[in-house]
Design an enzyme around this catalytic site. Structure first.
Site, mmCIF file in Angstrom:
data_model
loop_
_atom_site.group_PDB
_atom_site.id
_atom_site.type_symbol
_atom_site.label_atom_id
_atom_site.label_comp_id
_atom_site.label_asym_id
_atom_site.label_seq_id
_atom_site.Cartn_x
_atom_site.Cartn_y
_atom_site.Cartn_z
ATOM 1 N N GLN A 57 -1.607 0.741 -5.302
ATOM 2 C CA GLN A 57 -2.550 0.297 -4.282
ATOM 3 C C GLN A 57 -2.770 1.395 -3.244
ATOM 4 O O GLN A 57 -1.820 1.937 -2.691
ATOM 5 C CB GLN A 57 -2.024 -0.970 -3.593
ATOM 6 C CG GLN A 57 -2.986 -1.535 -2.572
ATOM 7 C CD GLN A 57 -2.503 -2.843 -1.966
ATOM 8 O OE1 GLN A 57 -1.437 -3.345 -2.318
ATOM 9 N NE2 GLN A 57 -3.292 -3.405 -1.062
ATOM 10 N N ASP A 58 -4.033 1.735 -3.005
ATOM 11 C CA ASP A 58 -4.403 2.721 -1.981
ATOM 12 C C ASP A 58 -3.862 4.122 -2.290
ATOM 13 O O ASP A 58 -3.206 4.754 -1.462
ATOM 14 C CB ASP A 58 -3.914 2.278 -0.594
ATOM 15 C CG ASP A 58 -4.639 1.051 -0.086
ATOM 16 O OD1 ASP A 58 -5.487 0.515 -0.826
ATOM 17 O OD2 ASP A 58 -4.355 0.618 1.040
ATOM 18 N N ASP A 64 -8.216 -0.639 -4.681
ATOM 19 C CA ASP A 64 -8.814 0.213 -3.642
ATOM 20 C C ASP A 64 -8.229 1.623 -3.684
ATOM 21 O O ASP A 64 -7.866 2.192 -2.653
ATOM 22 C CB ASP A 64 -8.570 -0.380 -2.249
ATOM 23 C CG ASP A 64 -9.160 -1.771 -2.092
ATOM 24 O OD1 ASP A 64 -10.083 -2.118 -2.851
ATOM 25 O OD2 ASP A 64 -8.701 -2.509 -1.202
ATOM 26 N N GLN A 68 0.846 -1.185 0.000
ATOM 27 C CA GLN A 68 0.000 0.000 0.000
ATOM 28 C C GLN A 68 0.888 1.245 0.000
ATOM 29 O O GLN A 68 1.790 1.377 0.834
ATOM 30 C CB GLN A 68 -0.901 0.021 1.235
ATOM 31 C CG GLN A 68 -1.880 -1.141 1.313
ATOM 32 C CD GLN A 68 -1.331 -2.326 2.076
ATOM 33 O OE1 GLN A 68 -0.123 -2.492 2.193
ATOM 34 N NE2 GLN A 68 -2.213 -3.155 2.599
ATOM 35 N N ARG A 70 -15.903 -2.175 -2.891
ATOM 36 C CA ARG A 70 -16.033 -3.341 -2.031
ATOM 37 C C ARG A 70 -16.116 -2.867 -0.584
ATOM 38 O O ARG A 70 -15.570 -1.819 -0.218
ATOM 39 C CB ARG A 70 -14.898 -4.341 -2.228
ATOM 40 C CG ARG A 70 -13.486 -3.873 -1.924
ATOM 41 C CD ARG A 70 -12.539 -5.050 -2.045
ATOM 42 N NE ARG A 70 -11.139 -4.684 -1.817
ATOM 43 C CZ ARG A 70 -10.167 -5.573 -1.639
ATOM 44 N NH1 ARG A 70 -10.442 -6.868 -1.646
ATOM 45 N NH2 ARG A 70 -8.925 -5.182 -1.448
#
Length: 375
Positions: free
Chosen positions: A213-214, A235, A191, A291
């Site tokens: 990621q992130d 995400d 992340q 999600r």
């Protein structure tokens, strides 16, 4: 929530962007989609034939007196890497702002790549980072959750941010936030946050957020993102905030299956959630619109174009079927091949006009008391 009868103060900023001879920048992934986003903005703002300026209109006193006072007592400091400004780095400029700041401080940043880890503490409210519309500055880093901190322990996702804002009343205009750490499928601790926003009443105009990621940690508070480009793989918009994303471009760089949002609303009494209005979803791989990071996760897409990378199911409960009856995942008047509702999960909501109303205006973030208005 502040009621409209007590909302007599409206602070109006008019940020009009000029000289938009924007060229593509060196994004790690999918520069073609970024070029398309830039082209739309060039056309949009050339039609306006505007120049960059800041205007403040103070209305009758209302509940947010701190904001009114801050805007009536502004200061401007400059950051120029060649030494011709007040400071050479963004961090030096921010360090010059005294604790418990009560005035609007505009940090004007010249074009360039700033390799800094920028932190704005809670005591330094009312900060604006402002760049050039035609050549926005880039603030970049490559920390990840697994990287070692000062005491040798992993940073964690929270501390991996290139730019972290704990202060309220933050504004960013024409800034590129970047975390260049790559994401390798199957590896843990990758992340890498480009920006974490934890203060409330924050607004972002014509900014871009690039990572894997992130990318964007929309942590907590009331936030507004207008005309922004947000790119990532997994995400890449996540957190517990209550935020309105308007006219934004969401670009996936995943190579397999991932999710655009992971919204963490942990109980039904929280008013948090993400609303996306007039946005574009495109890119690579296959994606869920969201999600459920939290049991009561809430995300709504309205008037949004969805390319065919959006999976027919649309939404994921993150493997916990107990969340199916608790989450609030809605769509309203969307278009494009990814907006076909035929294959959606049965617990997705196809909103009526009345159901959509709370999410498709600035009232969703109580904007009448604090929001910067670009119209």
């Amino acid at each position: 929530m502040v009621s409209k009868t007590h909302s007599q103060l409206i602070i109006v900023f008019l940020f009009l962007l000029s000289s938009l001879n924007i060229t593509s920048t060196s994004y790690t992934h999918d520069a073609v989609n970024f070029d398309k986003w830039v082209s739309r903005n060039v056309k949009k703002y050339e039609e306006r034939k505007s120049i960059l300026k800041t205007k403040v209109k103070v209305a009758a006193p209302g509940p947010d007196l701190k904001l009114r006072d801050a805007e009536s007592n502004k200061a401007i400091i400059t950051v120029r890497q060649d030494g011709s400004g007040d400071f050479k780095t963004i961090s030096e400029a921010l360090n010059s702002i005294p604790p418990r700041n009560t005035r609007r401080v505009i940090v004007s940043i010249s074009p360039g790549v700033y390799r800094e880890k920028v932190m704005i503490p809670r005591t330094k409210a009312f900060v604006t980072l402002s760049g050039n519309a035609g050549n926005p500055p880039t603030i970049t880093g490559n920390d990840t959750a697994s990287a070692s901190g000062r005491n040798g322990t992993p940073l964690g996702t929270f501390q991996s941010a290139t730019v972290a804002v704990d202060a309220s009343y933050f504004v960013a205009i024409n800034i590129k936030f970047e975390n260049s750490a790559p994401h390798e499928i199957g590896r843990r601790g990758e992340q890498g946050v480009a920006l974490r926003i934890s203060g409330t009443k924050a607004a972002f105009y014509n900014c871009s957020f690039s990572g894997a990621q992130d990318t964007l940690y929309d942590h907590k508070g009331l936030h507004f993102f207008n005309n922004c480009y947000i790119q990532g793989s997994v995400d890449f918009i996540f957190g517990s905030a209550r935020s309105l994303y308007q006219n934004c471009y969401l670009n996936s760089t995943t190579t397999k299956v991932a999710s655009i949002t992971a919204q963490k609303r942990s109980n039904s009494s929280l008013e948090s959630g993400f609303s996306f209005k007039n946005c574009t979803v495109t890119g690579s791989g296959h994606v869920y619109l969201g999600r459920a990071w939290g049991d009561y996760s809430r995300v709504v897409f309205s008037y949004t174009y969805m390319d065919n990378l959006v999976l027919p199911k649309g939404w994921s409960d993150w493997g916990d079927q107990n969340r199916d009856s608790r989450v609030y995942y809605g769509e309203y008047m969307c278009s494009g091949p990814g907006a076909n509702l035929a294959g959606r999960v049965p617990w997705a909501r196809m909103l009526t006009d009345e159901e959509a109303k709370p999410f498709i205006g600035t009232q969703f973030i109580e904007g009448d008391t604090w929001l910067i208005n670009t119209s």
